[in-house]
Motif scaffolding. Structure first.
Motif, PDB file in Angstrom:
ATOM      1  N   LEU A  10      -3.466   3.151   0.180  1.00 22.24           N
ATOM      2  CA  LEU A  10      -4.058   2.772  -0.592  1.00 22.24           C
ATOM      3  C   LEU A  10      -3.582   0.914  -1.520  1.00 22.24           C
ATOM      4  O   LEU A  10      -1.873   1.612  -1.901  1.00 22.24           O
ATOM      5  N   HIS A  11      -4.139   1.027  -2.224  1.00 19.64           N
ATOM      6  CA  HIS A  11      -3.772  -0.458  -2.944  1.00 19.64           C
ATOM      7  C   HIS A  11      -2.976   0.139  -4.513  1.00 19.64           C
ATOM      8  O   HIS A  11      -4.847   0.729  -4.847  1.00 19.64           O
ATOM      9  N   ARG A  57      -3.720   6.748  -9.304  1.00 17.50           N
ATOM     10  CA  ARG A  57      -3.670   6.370  -7.976  1.00 17.50           C
ATOM     11  C   ARG A  57      -2.140   6.795  -8.241  1.00 17.50           C
ATOM     12  O   ARG A  57      -0.912   7.652  -7.395  1.00 17.50           O
ATOM     13  N   GLU A  60      -8.299   3.780 -12.861  1.00 20.52           N
ATOM     14  CA  GLU A  60      -8.980   4.354 -11.627  1.00 20.52           C
ATOM     15  C   GLU A  60      -7.075   4.033 -10.706  1.00 20.52           C
ATOM     16  O   GLU A  60      -5.900   4.683 -10.421  1.00 20.52           O
ATOM     17  N   TYR A  69      -4.414  -1.959  -7.124  1.00 18.90           N
ATOM     18  CA  TYR A  69      -5.833  -3.056  -6.798  1.00 18.90           C
ATOM     19  C   TYR A  69      -6.555  -2.676  -5.268  1.00 18.90           C
ATOM     20  O   TYR A  69      -7.120  -1.264  -4.963  1.00 18.90           O
ATOM     21  N   GLU A  70      -7.550  -3.626  -5.427  1.00 21.70           N
ATOM     22  CA  GLU A  70      -9.236  -3.156  -4.252  1.00 21.70           C
ATOM     23  C   GLU A  70      -8.991  -4.193  -3.621  1.00 21.70           C
ATOM     24  O   GLU A  70      -8.917  -5.484  -4.026  1.00 21.70           O
ATOM     25  N   ARG A  71      -8.977  -3.636  -2.254  1.00 24.40           N
ATOM     26  CA  ARG A  71      -9.052  -5.187  -1.162  1.00 24.40           C
ATOM     27  C   ARG A  71     -10.388  -5.525  -1.219  1.00 24.40           C
ATOM     28  O   ARG A  71     -11.369  -4.443  -0.576  1.00 24.40           O
ATOM     29  N   ARG A  72     -11.136  -6.696  -1.441  1.00 28.48           N
ATOM     30  CA  ARG A  72     -12.212  -6.855  -1.271  1.00 28.48           C
ATOM     31  C   ARG A  72     -12.646  -8.200  -0.203  1.00 28.48           C
ATOM     32  O   ARG A  72     -12.277  -9.263  -0.467  1.00 28.48           O
ATOM     33  N   LEU A  91      -7.120  -9.181  -3.468  1.00 29.07           N
ATOM     34  CA  LEU A  91      -7.156  -8.160  -4.047  1.00 29.07           C
ATOM     35  C   LEU A  91      -7.520  -7.914  -5.052  1.00 29.07           C
ATOM     36  O   LEU A  91      -6.635  -8.833  -6.149  1.00 29.07           O
ATOM     37  N   ARG A  92      -7.911  -7.524  -5.996  1.00 30.54           N
ATOM     38  CA  ARG A  92      -8.959  -7.499  -7.243  1.00 30.54           C
ATOM     39  C   ARG A  92      -7.954  -6.128  -8.307  1.00 30.54           C
ATOM     40  O   ARG A  92      -8.461  -4.824  -7.732  1.00 30.54           O
ATOM     41  N   THR A 149       1.297  -1.268  -0.385  1.00 32.44           N
ATOM     42  CA  THR A 149       0.087  -0.414   0.053  1.00 32.44           C
ATOM     43  C   THR A 149       0.337   1.684   0.337  1.00 32.44           C
ATOM     44  O   THR A 149       2.075   1.127   0.776  1.00 32.44           O
ATOM     45  N   ILE A 161      -7.474  -3.371 -10.239  1.00 34.06           N
ATOM     46  CA  ILE A 161      -8.873  -2.431 -10.766  1.00 34.06           C
ATOM     47  C   ILE A 161      -8.163  -1.244 -12.254  1.00 34.06           C
ATOM     48  O   ILE A 161      -7.204  -1.918 -12.478  1.00 34.06           O
TER      49      ILE A 161
END
Lengths: 322, 253
Positions: free
Chosen positions: B66-67, B88, B84, B70-73, B77-78, B62, B80
Motif C-alpha cells: 500500500l502507498h 495506514r 485514511e 497515496y492511492e494509485r490511479r 499517485l493521488r 509502498t 489521500i
C-alpha cells in the motif's frame, strides 16, 4: 587592626556570622505604616464617606441583584468568547489563506475598535437593520422575520459586544498557546496513526492549555471589571444599579464604595480560583516543590509569568529543531 | 513475494534543495535494515517518507503493498485524506531522536492512548498489554511516572514501547540514541537488539556502527540523497567497495 583582633581570637572557637543590617528598610517600613494609618484614620473619620450608608446598601437586594447580573454577564460572555475564540484560533492556523486571512481581519477589527464604541453600535443595531430576516439567499422567500429592537435587547447587545470583543483576544491567546507546543508532539501523534482532529484535541490543546490558562484567568478578571462598561446602555449590572440608586438619593460616594467593595471581593475570589486551575493544567510539567504563596499576585508574577517557560525548557525533553 | 517496504526512484525536495534524488530500497519482512551516512545525506527524510510524515515528489513507495499517503490511479499517485493516511500509518511504528513522549500523560497513558483512541481497543486490554510492554523494556515500575521524571534512556525505551503498543508490522527508528548521554545508549540499543530478535521488520537510521554490526541484516549507506552502497553489515562495514563509504567509515569508526 582586623588582623590583630583575629590573631587574639581563639582559632578553634566557632565564628559568629552576622548578616548585613538594613536600617533604611526599617525606616522605610515605618514611614509606610504611618502613612497607611493616617489614610485609614481619615477614611474612617471623614463623615462624608457615609459608612453607615455603605453598610446599609452593601447587602441590599438591589445591589445583590446587580452583582448577580455582573456575574452572569461575566460568565456568559467569557464562555461564548472562549468557545468562539478557540474556534477562531484553530481557523487562524488553517492552511487555507482565505479563512486564516478573514480571521486576521476579525481579530484586527474587534481589538481595534474601543469596546464602548462596539457596545453602542450593537445597542443601535436596529437603526442599521430595522428587522432581521432569515431567508433563502439571493432574494428567496422569507423564512423568519424579527423586528431588530425585539431581538437585540440591551442584554443581547451587551452580550454580543462583550463576547465578540473577548473572542478576538482569546483567539490570539489560544493561537499562541497552540504554537507553543513542540512540533514533535504533533509528529509523534501522527506517527501513531492519530488523525489531525484527535491529535489537536488529545495532544496539542491539553499542552497548549498550560500557556493558555494563565492569560485566560487574567481575561476573566478583566472581563468582570469590563462588564461595568455596559452600564452605559442601561443593563442593570452592579455599577448601573449603584448609579440608579445614587441618582435618586445623591449618596454618590458611598454607593461607588459599595460597588468597589464587591469588585474587590470578586477579583480576590477569581485570583484564588485561577491559581488552582493553573495547577491542574500544569500536570506532568510542574516542578516538584510548589510555592505555597502562589495565590498572591506579587508571587504569581514571579512564579507563573516568567519561569514556567524556563522550567519547561530546562526540565523537559530537548526541543526538536529542524 | 513482494518486499514489505518497496521504494522505487523516490524523490523529495525542500524548496530548491533536492534531498532525495531517486532512492530505490527493498526491505523484506523480518529484516533489520540500518541506514547510515553523513548528516544531510537524506536518511532521516527517507525514513519520514516511508510513513508519510513527509510527502514525496516523485517515484513510488509502498509498505505491504500500500502507498501510505497515496492511492494509485493509473499513472497518478493521488494524496489521500488525512483520516485514511492515519489508518495506514497506524501499522507503522516510529521512534524519534527526541522521544516526543506526551508530557501531560503518565507513561501508561502514553502507551494506551493510540490503541484505545485509534484502534478502539478495550482500555483494560490495552492496559494489560502496556504493562507487559513496559516489563519488556525493563520499566515495569514506571507506569505511573510522568515522562519528565525519567532519564533520557528510560524515556526512549517508553517511546519504543509506545510504538509497539500499536502492534506495528514495521518499526522505524530515527537516530534513537543520538540525544542520549553516552552511558544510557547501551540500554536503548539492548532493547532494540532484543526487538530485532523477535522478527519484527525494522529500519534504523543510526550512527551506532556496533549496533549495525550486531543486529542488522542489511546496511545501506546513503550520501547526498542517493544510496551509494548496500549489503550485509560484514561486507559494508569491513570491506566497503566505494570510496565515499570508506571515507565515512574512517571518520565514524
Amino acid at each position: 587592626m582586623a588582623q590583630s583582633s583575629a590573631a587574639s581570637h581563639d582559632e578553634t572557637a566557632p565564628l559568629t556570622v552576622r548578616p548585613l543590617r538594613h536600617p533604611g528598610r526599617w525606616i522605610g517600613g515605618a514611614v509606610v505604616l504611618l502613612l497607611t494609618a493616617e489614610l485609614i484614620r481619615s477614611t474612617a473619620t471623614n463623615p462624608r464617606f457615609e459608612w453607615d450608608v455603605v453598610s446599609e446598601y452593601l447587602f441590599s437586594r438591589a445591589i445583590l441583584v446587580g452583582l448577580a447580573n455582573t456575574l452572569q454577564l461575566t460568565v456568559v460572555a467569557m464562555v461564548l468568547g472562549t468557545v468562539l475564540g478557540t474556534g477562531l484560533a484553530v481557523l487562524r492556523l488553517s492552511p487555507n489563506p482565505v479563512v486564516s486571512g478573514m480571521v486576521g481581519v476579525y481579530v484586527w477589527v474587534f481589538r481595534a475598535a474601543p469596546l464602548l464604541v462596539q457596545l453602542l453600535f450593537w445597542y443601535n443595531l436596529a437603526a442599521l437593520y430595522p428587522s432581521i430576516t432569515l431567508r433563502v439567499p439571493f432574494g428567496g422567500p422569507v423564512l423568519v422575520k424579527f423586528p431588530a429592537e425585539q431581538l437585540v435587547s440591551v442584554w443581547t447587545a451587551a452580550l454580543l459586544g462583550l463576547s465578540l470583543h473577548q473572542a478576538a483576544y482569546i483567539a490570539e491567546i489560544v493561537r499562541a498557546g497552540i504554537l507553543s507546543v513542540d512540533p514533535g508532539q504533533r509528529e509523534a501523534a501522527t506517527a501513531l496513526g492519530m488523525p489531525r482532529t484527535l491529535t489537536l484535541r488529545r495532544i496539542v490543546l491539553p499542552q497548549a492549555m498550560r500557556a493558555i490558562v494563565p492569560p485566560i484567568g487574567n481575561e476573566v478578571i478583566r472581563m468582570m471589571k469590563t462588564t461595568s462598561l455596559v452600564s452605559i446602555i442601561a443593563v442593570p449590572e452592579l455599577l448601573n444599579t449603584a448609579q440608579t440608586i445614587y441618582a435618586r438619593t445623591y449618596e454618590t460616594i458611598p454607593l461607588l464604595i459599595v460597588a468597589t467593595i464587591w469588585y474587590l471581593v470578586l477579583t480576590a475570589t477569581l485570583t484564588v480560583l485561577q491559581s488552582s486551575v493553573e495547577h491542574r493544567f500544569g500536570r506532568g510539567l510542574e516542578r516538584s516543590e510548589r510555592c505555597p504563596l502562589r495565590a498572591l499576585p506579587q508571587v504569581r508574577a514571579r512564579t507563573t509569568s516568567a519561569p514556567p517557560r524556563s522550567v519547561a525548557d530546562e526540565s523537559r525533553t530537548p526541543r526538536v529543531k529542524r | 513475494m513482494r518486499p514489505l517496504v518497496h521504494a522505487v526512484g523516490v524523490r523529495k525536495a525542500f524548496g530548491l534543495h533536492e534531498v532525495l534524488k531517486g532512492v530505490d530500497l527493498s526491505v523484506e519482512a523480518g529484516q533489520v535494515l540500518c541506514l547510515i551516512g553523513p548528516s544531510g545525506s537524506g536518511k532521516s527524510t527517507m525514513l519520514r517518507c516511508i510513513n508519510h510524515l513527509e510527502t514525496i515528489d516523485g517515484g513510488e513507495l509502498t509498505v505491504d503493498g500500500l502507498h501510505v499517503g497515496y492511492e494509485r490511479r493509473g499513472d497518478v499517485l493521488r494524496e489521500i485524506p488525512d483520516r485514511e493516511a492515519a489508518r495506514r500509518r497506524a501499522e507503522i511504528g516510529m521512534v524519534f531522536q527526541h522521544f516526543n513522549l506526551f508530557p501531560h500523560m503518565t507513561v501508561l497513558e502514553n502507551l494506551v492512548e493510540a490503541p484505545v483512541r485509534v484502534k478502539k481497543e478495550k482500555p483494560a486490554a490495552a492496559h494489560d498489554r502496556a504493562r507487559e510492554l513496559l516489563n519488556r523494556v525493563g520499566l515495569a515500575d514506571k507506569g505511573e511516572a510522568f515522562p519528565r521524571q525519567l532519564s533520557g534512556g528510560q524515556q526512549q525505551r517508553v517511546a519504543i514501547a509506545r510504538a509497539l503498543a500499536m502492534e506495528p508490522k514495521l518499526m522505524l527508528f530515527d537516530e534513537p540514541t543520538s540525544a542520549l548521554d553516552p552511558e544510557l545508549v547501551g540500554d536503548v540499543l539492548g532493547v532494540m537488539e532484543d526487538l530485532a530478535r523477535t522478527g519484527i521488520t525494522m529500519i534504523v537510521v543510526t550512527h551506532e556502527m556496533g549496533f549495525a554490526r550486531a543486529a542488522a541484516d542489511m546496511v545501506v549507506f546513503m550520501s547526498e540523497g542517493r544510496i551509494v552502497e548496500q549489503g550485509p553489515p560484514k561486507s559494508i562495514l569491513s570491506n566497503p567497495t566505494q570510496e565515499r563509504t570508506r571515507a565515512f567509515l574512517a571518520r565514524v569508526l
